[in-house]
Design a protein around this motif. Structure first.
Motif, short mmCIF file in Angstrom:
data_model
loop_
_atom_site.label_atom_id
_atom_site.label_comp_id
_atom_site.label_asym_id
_atom_site.label_seq_id
_atom_site.Cartn_x
_atom_site.Cartn_y
_atom_site.Cartn_z
N ARG A 37 -14.79 7.92 -41.45
CA ARG A 37 -15.56 7.09 -40.53
C ARG A 37 -17.04 7.44 -40.62
O ARG A 37 -17.41 8.61 -40.78
CB ARG A 37 -15.10 7.29 -39.08
CG ARG A 37 -13.63 7.04 -38.86
CD ARG A 37 -13.25 7.25 -37.41
NE ARG A 37 -13.92 6.28 -36.53
CZ ARG A 37 -13.71 6.23 -35.21
NH1 ARG A 37 -12.89 7.09 -34.64
NH2 ARG A 37 -14.34 5.33 -34.49
N ASP A 160 -11.68 1.76 -36.22
CA ASP A 160 -12.68 1.51 -37.26
C ASP A 160 -12.04 0.77 -38.42
O ASP A 160 -10.84 0.88 -38.66
CB ASP A 160 -13.31 2.82 -37.74
CG ASP A 160 -12.30 3.73 -38.43
OD1 ASP A 160 -12.21 3.67 -39.67
OD2 ASP A 160 -11.60 4.49 -37.72
N GLY A 163 -14.48 2.33 -42.14
CA GLY A 163 -15.42 3.32 -41.63
C GLY A 163 -16.38 2.81 -40.59
O GLY A 163 -17.13 3.59 -39.99
N PRO A 165 -17.18 1.01 -36.91
CA PRO A 165 -16.52 0.78 -35.61
C PRO A 165 -16.14 -0.68 -35.41
O PRO A 165 -16.95 -1.58 -35.67
CB PRO A 165 -17.57 1.23 -34.60
CG PRO A 165 -18.45 2.19 -35.35
CD PRO A 165 -18.48 1.68 -36.76
#
Length: 341
Positions: A37, A160, A163, A165
């Motif tokens: 993320r 997510d 990666g 949100p």
């Protein structure tokens, strides 16, 4: 090119604000990859700004018709409460989302009918729902914070994708879809026409009443989506605090985006930059370590400075001074009016 010129002041303001925050917090622009993320203050702004961003999209359309929607924060609370209630009563995820969005659309329909059909002023019509709506949300949640553990719904608030949100993707996608709908069809022009002169647009064949109702329904849908994201983020519905005073941030974002509260020409892109400016200020104040009791004062001062710098009157004065300076350099005599200025 025209779009870039339209949003140039907002982009410059955002860049200056980012530079200011970076002075206090050098790692502000740093983005890292943790467990697949992207993390960092910038990603936090994109995620936390989703609620205000979604409200801003709908608010921009309403303001373009010379209206205002003070109920969007309350609609967030209602939709979030509906989503939490539905998911805890074993309604499917698709059904839950449909019910929550329907609640938002119904609230927008109520506002639109009061404004377009009954003829109540927008600020009064939406104030009615603003004051009564939290009571409706509290009835749904039975006066408590209604929690849930459904991972599918929670994904919309804290998950997510590649990666990035999910809330950030939701509000960017919603803004892009509505912006394309407004600018690739005649709807944008019709909305602006109603905002400039509703009577004249009606004489020109525009069904102003239907258009006004549709605009408030769109605002309700955006608020409903924001309510879903808010509830999904905390895995619960807080009828007392969900969306509290966010309508003011949404209105402020529209104004910072250079849209006139008198209606007419609008820019969703500029409003979204305004929303990013608002969220950057909030995040920057926290990262800079200012005491919490000063946060609202500092935010108000920064917003005032931004609005003054973007003032059309100030821009006109700067252009006048610039033309006078250029004429002096070129040896062109100044007119009496220019000399007086």
């Amino acid at each position: 090119m025209t779009v870039l010129r339209r949003i140039a002041p907002q982009l410059v303001t955002l860049a200056a604000l980012v530079a200011l925050v970076t002075l206090f917090f050098p790692d502000f622009l740093r983005i890292e990859v943790v467990d697949g993320r992207f993390v960092g203050p910038v990603m936090d702004i994109a995620k936390r700004g989703a609620q205000v961003g979604l409200l801003t999209v709908g608010m921009t359309l309403v303001v373009a018709t010379r209206g205002i929607d003070l109920s969007v924060g309350t609609v967030m609370a209602i939709s979030g409460a509906v989503a939490a209630w539905a998911i805890t009563h074993d309604v499917s995820l698709a059904g839950t989302l449909a019910l929550a969005l329907t609640a938002g659309a119904a609230a927008g329909l109520w506002n639109g009918c009061l404004v377009a059909l009954v003829g109540i002023q927008p600020i009064v019509a939406t104030l009615i729902l603003m004051t009564s709506g939290r009571g409706i949300a509290q009835l749904i949640t039975e006066g408590r914070i209604l929690t849930f553990s459904n991972e599918g719904l929670a994904f919309l608030g804290s998950g997510d994708l590649l990666g990035i949100p999910v809330p950030a993707l939701i509000w960017f996608a919603a803004a892009l879809a509505i912006a394309l709908l407004m600018r690739r069809t005649a709807l944008g022009l019709l909305v602006e026409a109603v905002g400039v002169n509703r009577s004249a647009s009606a004489l020109a064949g525009v069904n102003a009443a239907v258009l006004l109702v549709a605009v408030y329904v769109a605002s309700g849908l955006c608020a409903g989506l924001a309510g879903i994201v808010s509830a999904a983020d905390i895995r619960g519905a807080d009828a007392n605090n969900a969306g509290l005073w966010l309508e003011l941030d949404a209105i402020l974002a529209v104004v910072i985006g250079g849209n006139s509260l008198l209606g007419g020409r609008f820019s969703i892109a500029a409003s979204l930059i305004g929303a990013l400016i608002i969220q950057t200020i909030d995040t920057g104040i926290l990262l800079a370590g200012f005491p919490s009791e000063y946060n609202l004062v500092i935010k108000a001062a920064l917003v005032l400075v931004i609005l003054v710098l973007q003032s059309p009157n100030l821009a006109h004065q700067w252009r006048t001074v610039g033309r006078a300076a250029r004429r002096r350099r070129e040896g062109v005599p100044l007119s009496a009016k220019a000399q007086g200025q």
